[in-house]
Enzyme design. Structure first.
Site, short mmCIF file in Angstrom:
data_model
loop_
_atom_site.label_atom_id
_atom_site.label_comp_id
_atom_site.label_asym_id
_atom_site.label_seq_id
_atom_site.Cartn_x
_atom_site.Cartn_y
_atom_site.Cartn_z
N ASP A 48 -14.78 -4.85 1.15
CA ASP A 48 -14.87 -3.57 1.34
C ASP A 48 -16.09 -3.03 0.50
O ASP A 48 -16.29 -3.93 -0.61
CB ASP A 48 -13.52 -2.52 0.73
CG ASP A 48 -13.56 -1.41 1.57
OD1 ASP A 48 -12.78 -0.99 2.14
OD2 ASP A 48 -14.51 -0.37 1.33
N SER A 281 8.44 19.22 16.13
CA SER A 281 7.97 19.49 14.72
C SER A 281 7.03 20.69 14.39
O SER A 281 6.56 21.22 15.82
CB SER A 281 7.62 18.07 14.23
OG SER A 281 6.06 17.99 14.74
N CYS A 288 -4.63 9.27 13.78
CA CYS A 288 -5.02 8.48 14.95
C CYS A 288 -4.96 9.58 16.12
O CYS A 288 -5.84 9.43 16.92
CB CYS A 288 -4.29 7.40 15.16
SG CYS A 288 -4.42 5.97 14.08
C1 UDX Z 1 0.29 6.24 15.40
C2 UDX Z 1 0.83 5.35 16.51
O1 UDX Z 1 2.34 5.42 16.27
C3 UDX Z 1 0.69 4.27 15.95
O2 UDX Z 1 1.18 3.12 16.80
C4 UDX Z 1 -1.06 3.85 15.93
O3 UDX Z 1 -1.28 2.57 15.52
C5 UDX Z 1 -1.45 4.77 14.92
O4 UDX Z 1 -1.07 6.06 15.05
P1 UDX Z 1 0.84 7.27 12.77
O5 UDX Z 1 0.13 8.41 13.06
O6 UDX Z 1 1.00 6.33 11.60
O7 UDX Z 1 0.89 5.98 14.01
O8 UDX Z 1 2.41 7.72 12.86
P2 UDX Z 1 3.50 8.44 13.96
O9 UDX Z 1 4.70 7.68 13.50
O10 UDX Z 1 3.02 8.19 15.41
O11 UDX Z 1 3.36 9.91 13.87
C6 UDX Z 1 2.30 10.79 14.16
C7 UDX Z 1 2.64 11.89 13.85
O12 UDX Z 1 3.23 12.69 15.04
C8 UDX Z 1 3.31 12.36 12.55
O13 UDX Z 1 2.72 13.53 11.92
C9 UDX Z 1 4.75 12.56 12.90
O14 UDX Z 1 5.51 13.37 11.91
C10 UDX Z 1 4.63 13.22 14.30
N1 UDX Z 1 5.75 13.02 15.22
C11 UDX Z 1 6.07 11.80 15.47
C12 UDX Z 1 6.41 14.23 15.57
O15 UDX Z 1 6.25 15.24 15.26
N2 UDX Z 1 7.65 14.01 16.46
C13 UDX Z 1 8.02 12.36 16.80
O16 UDX Z 1 9.01 12.43 17.62
C14 UDX Z 1 7.33 11.59 16.23
P1 ADP Z 2 -8.24 2.94 8.59
O1 ADP Z 2 -7.17 3.97 8.48
O2 ADP Z 2 -8.99 2.83 10.07
O3 ADP Z 2 -7.88 1.45 8.25
P2 ADP Z 2 -9.76 3.78 6.09
O4 ADP Z 2 -10.53 4.92 5.86
O5 ADP Z 2 -8.34 3.81 5.29
O6 ADP Z 2 -9.45 3.63 7.57
O7 ADP Z 2 -10.49 2.42 5.93
C1 ADP Z 2 -11.50 2.16 6.26
C2 ADP Z 2 -12.29 1.13 5.09
O8 ADP Z 2 -13.43 0.71 5.55
C3 ADP Z 2 -12.64 2.13 3.85
O9 ADP Z 2 -12.14 1.59 2.74
C4 ADP Z 2 -14.15 1.82 3.88
O10 ADP Z 2 -14.67 1.86 2.34
C5 ADP Z 2 -14.40 0.80 4.55
N1 ADP Z 2 -15.91 0.48 5.12
C6 ADP Z 2 -16.40 1.42 6.04
N2 ADP Z 2 -17.51 1.00 6.33
C7 ADP Z 2 -17.65 -0.18 5.83
C8 ADP Z 2 -18.85 -1.31 5.70
N3 ADP Z 2 -20.11 -1.10 6.38
N4 ADP Z 2 -18.67 -2.09 4.99
C9 ADP Z 2 -17.46 -2.40 4.18
N5 ADP Z 2 -16.62 -1.69 4.37
C10 ADP Z 2 -16.55 -0.28 5.06
#
Ligand code: UDX
Ligand code: ADP
Length: 495
Positions: A48, A281, A288
């Site tokens: 990183d 919720s 994401c």
């Molecule tokens: C999501 C996807 O699940 C995962 O597959 C992908 O790789 C990244 O995005 P994440 O964002 O880590 O994962 O958590 P997730 O468990 O999906 O929850 C997302 C949001 O939805 C949270 O705020 C959670 O509280 C909310 N949620 C989830 C609800 O409000 N109701 C539900 O029934 C499920």
């Molecule tokens: P994700 O949830 O997708 O993993 P994060 O923000 O948690 O995203 O992590 C992304 C990481 O990538 C950060 O630690 C950031 O410093 C690193 N990063 C971004 N651009 C570069 C780059 N050009 N070279 C090396 N590291 C990088």
């Protein structure tokens, strides 16, 4: 073609000996830690550009909280798992490079507020092209728009050296925060997309070989590159859509007397629908869902598919509606003014078992309350520690929500003890479903609060009847509660 002894048609015995992962974040860190644990014969180096982050990965306090992660890192760090800022050496020695950098929503220019910003991915491609002296398999792990691999290949080829060849694969990560280690150890599926050329097939086989160290073959799905890229966006969009659907029904429940939990159960028992992701919720958060939905909307518009774009935009709109409905209800129930009123916010992370606050619904709720002049006492088991305090302040002050950011800062107090956080407050607002909130001593809490004492349960985790018996006014989501003192999030308070 003859099969080699590892079961793949064209591969040598150990096709991959060194893996480099660029990006030590929520995706790269845990994914490569588990990969190192499961593949002791492969040296995995996570690099990183952020020195502080790498130092944390090399320390006793990892930069992210994820159940089970500490143990995995402890077992492999220094053995076949390394964290470093020396990107050059790691790229140089690796046969396979994961790109796991962040792809945030663009904040300016074309597609501002919607398209994914690929500048970090492009930066990695340029760096790889500069350093590589032999052929590499480059794997998109970060979530990217459909056909991003094409741009990646374009940058790599345009900067190519003689004798160096690249294969680009798409291998999106489906882990969810809070359950990342479990998801990585026992994935529902591993998706690998690549080109249908001989070279492409060999690259796919090499990555399959890595995963087959611990994942059953029938769970490893290989597709063309574009299907793989789109599947990641589509999977997140469909999960988010389920939440928006049940949240939309929660409003109908409040208006009619139906109970959204009962409705969710009745729907979910249909095996065609399934029971997961039907928990109404305060709204979904996380890095994401919104980002990927916005991206899908943007791509659909660019492809001249306005009806498709509008369809997915509504999933985001419903989430905004739910967050704002909840926030407005708090103000309405507190006699239409929260000015100068201390209010306790329990939970700030976007879901339980994570310290991540990206796009957390708590930000939206807190900002609305702050805009109305409330004083907030915030407690979160993982986000309100000494180090993470600044994260909450940053989330709530940038971008500026009022003309007086300092005033906003002075209206927020962050606590490391839930009982201290609720003292002398008018209301408790539950924004994250942490298990420990269900175990709090609410009799003690009630005694220490202003009266009437309100609880707004944005996650439907508390025992509402018990709280009502103590004397609380309870407002929840998707349920109209008839007993005196128990109100729903859809009811006007009785004074
Ligand atoms: C999501 C996807 O699940 C995962 O597959 C992908 O790789 C990244 O995005 P994440 O964002 O880590 O994962 O958590 P997730 O468990 O999906 O929850 C997302 C949001 O939805 C949270 O705020 C959670 O509280 C909310 N949620 C989830 C609800 O409000 N109701 C539900 O029934 C499920
Ligand atoms: P994700 O949830 O997708 O993993 P994060 O923000 O948690 O995203 O992590 C992304 C990481 O990538 C950060 O630690 C950031 O410093 C690193 N990063 C971004 N651009 C570069 C780059 N050009 N070279 C090396 N590291 C990088």
């Amino acid at each position: 073609m003859t099969e080699s002894h590892n079961g793949h048609s064209t591969l040598p015995k150990n096709p991959i000996k060194h893996i480099c992962c660029i990006g030590a974040g929520y995706v790269g860190g845990p994914t490569c830690s588990v990969m190192a644990l499961m593949c002791p014969d492969i040296k995995v180096t996570v690099v990183d550009q952020n020195l502080e982050r790498i130092n944390q990965w090399n320390s006793d306090k990892l930069p992210i909280y994820e159940p089970g992660l500490d143990e995995v890192v402890k077992k492999c760090r220094g053995r076949n798992l390394f964290f470093s800022t020396d990107m050059e050496s790691a790229i140089h020695e690796a046969e396979l490079i994961f790109i796991s950098v962040n792809t945030p929503t663009k904040t300016s220019g074309n597609g501002k507020g919607r398209a994914a910003d690929l500048k970090h991915v492009e930066g990695c491609a340029r760096l790889i092209a500069k350093i590589a002296k032999d052929s590499k398999i480059v794997v998109e792990k970060s979530t990217v728009p459909v056909r991003a691999a094409e741009s990646l290949m374009h940058v790599l080829k345009a900067n190519n050296k003689p004798g160096v060849r690249y294969s680009i694969l798409s291998n999106p990560e489906f882990l969810a925060e809070g359950t990342a280690i479990e998801n990585l150890m026992k994935p529902d599926r591993v998706l690998i997309g690549g080109e249908e050329t001989e070279e492409g097939k060999r690259a796919i086989e090499s990555l399959c070989w890595v995963y087959e160290h611990w994942v059953e073959k029938d769970k490893i799905l290989t597709t063309n590159t574009w299907s793989s890229e789109l599947s990641k966006l589509a999977a997140n969009a469909m999960l988010a859509q389920r939440i928006s659907s049940i949240n939309s029904l929660s409003a109908v429940c409040e208006a009619t007397g139906a109970d959204v939990s009962e409705v969710a159960r009745a729907i979910g028992l249909d095996s065609r629908v399934g029971s997961k992701f039907l928990q109404a919720s305060v709204g979904f958060g996380g890095s994401c869902f919104q980002k990927d939905l916005l991206n899908l909307v943007y791509i659909s518009e660019k492809l001249n598919l306005p009806e498709v774009a509008q369809y997915w935009q509504k999933v985001i709109d419903m989430n905004e509606y739910q967050k704002s409905r909840f926030s407005q209800k708090i103000i309405e129930c507190l006699f239409n003014t929260v000015n100068d009123k201390p209010i306790a916010v329990l939970g700030f992370a976007f879901k339980k078992n994570t310290g991540d606050t990206r796009e957390t619904p708590a930000i939206s709720v807190c900002k609305t309350l702050l805009d109305e002049g409330a004083k907030l006492n915030i407690y979160d088991p993982k986000v309100s520690g000494k180090v993470e305090k600044s994260q909450i302040i940053m989330d709530l002050t940038s971008p500026r929500i009022t003309d007086f950011p300092d005033e906003v800062k002075s209206s927020i107090e962050i606590f490391t003890d839930p009982y201290a956080a609720v003292e002398k407050t008018h209301a408790i607002v539950v924004c994250t479903e942490w298990d420990e909130f269900t175990e709090l001593d609410f009799n003690r809490i009630y005694q220490s609060m202003m009266k009437p004492a309100y609880i707004f349960d944005g996650r439907k985790i508390l025992n509402h009847e018990e709280l009502q018996n103590i004397g609380f006014h309870v407002i929840t989501i998707g349920k109209r509660l008839n007993r005196i003192g128990l109100r729903t999030f859809g009811n006007v308070p009785q004074q």
